[in-house]
Design a protein around this motif. Structure first.
Motif: not given
Ligand code: CDP
Length: 234
Positions: A159, A207-208
């Motif tokens: 990331r 997921t964010q």
């Protein structure tokens, strides 16, 4: 009664997504985002600018504290930003040299006091989402909500590289970055502490959007504040 506004503390190791998550959560709640790491980075950048990296091993607490006096922490749209000599310094803060030396600066007790004082001051005028490593344990042990974010080192490296390079990294690049992150984890280990009353969220497979949703839901439950926006808008 406390002399401060609402505080949500988000702690965790390097590249666990604290800052971007804290920023989104703050926006959703209409709070200000406070990145405590940006102050350690700004003090390091000020010292590097003053003396260069050549004799970084010789830096004393007094030297770094003197350089830190050039840093101010001012509210801007939805966030607090460190300024160096009154000017924005965001790109310098993320550079390789600062990242290399910041953990040593962050070990200096008086530097930690300086950061903690500036961070505590933000909550006197604003509701804040503060990210760091010791926010829920040292800076705001009575925060209304504490979250501790963790993720697998390989995933954190992947990331961080996507963020830095703006493309998909190769396996070799991820392996090298994983090494760097594991090293920084080791150097930061003493101050990276999960508070006993913090909620642990492993973001490796989230997921964010999902991690933001979870924290916003927790925050609404403890603060009873409405959502400012209906969805994560990045
Ligand atoms: O985002 P990333 O995890 O790369 O680091 P950061 O939040 O920008 O923090 C940079 C450095 O500051 C960390 O590696 C720690 O050494 C230090 N730090 C700390 O000691 N305590 C905090 N509350 C925040 C950061």
């Amino acid at each position: 009664m406390t002399d401060r506004n609402v505080v949500i503390a988000i702690d965790g190791p390097a590249a666990s997504g604290k800052s971007s998550t804290a920023q989104w959560v703050a926006r959703r709640l209409g709070f200000h985002h406070v990145d405590s790491g940006s102050l350690y980075r700004a003090a390091t950048a000020a010292q590097l600018e003053h003396q260069g990296a050549g004799d970084a091993e010789q830096w004393t607490e007094e030297m770094v504290l003197a350089s830190a006096q050039r840093v101010s922490f001012v509210p801007a749209e939805g966030t607090f930003s460190p300024l160096l000599d009154g000017a924005p310094c965001e790109s310098a803060l993320r550079g390789i040299e600062v990242t290399k030396h910041v953990s040593r600066v962050a070990k200096m007790p008086r530097l930690r006091d300086w950061v903690n004082e500036l961070v505590r001051r933000t909550a006197k005028s604003r509701d804040v989402v503060v990210d760091g490593r010791d926010i829920g344990t040292v800076v705001f042990p009575d925060a209304e909500l504490k979250v501790f974010l963790v993720a697998d080192p390989w995933e954190r490296a992947r990331r961080r590289l996507i963020q830095r390079l703006d493309r998909h990294p190769t396996e070799d690049e991820i392996a090298a970055e994983t090494d760097a992150i594991v090293h920084r984890d080791a150097r930061d280990a003493t101050q990276t502490v999960q508070a006993t009353d913090a909620i642990l969220i492993d973001t490796t497979y989230l997921t964010q959007e999902e991690q933001v949703e979870r924290i916003v839901a927790l925050a609404k439950a403890v603060t009873r504040r409405p959502d400012k926006t209906s969805a994560v808008d990045g």
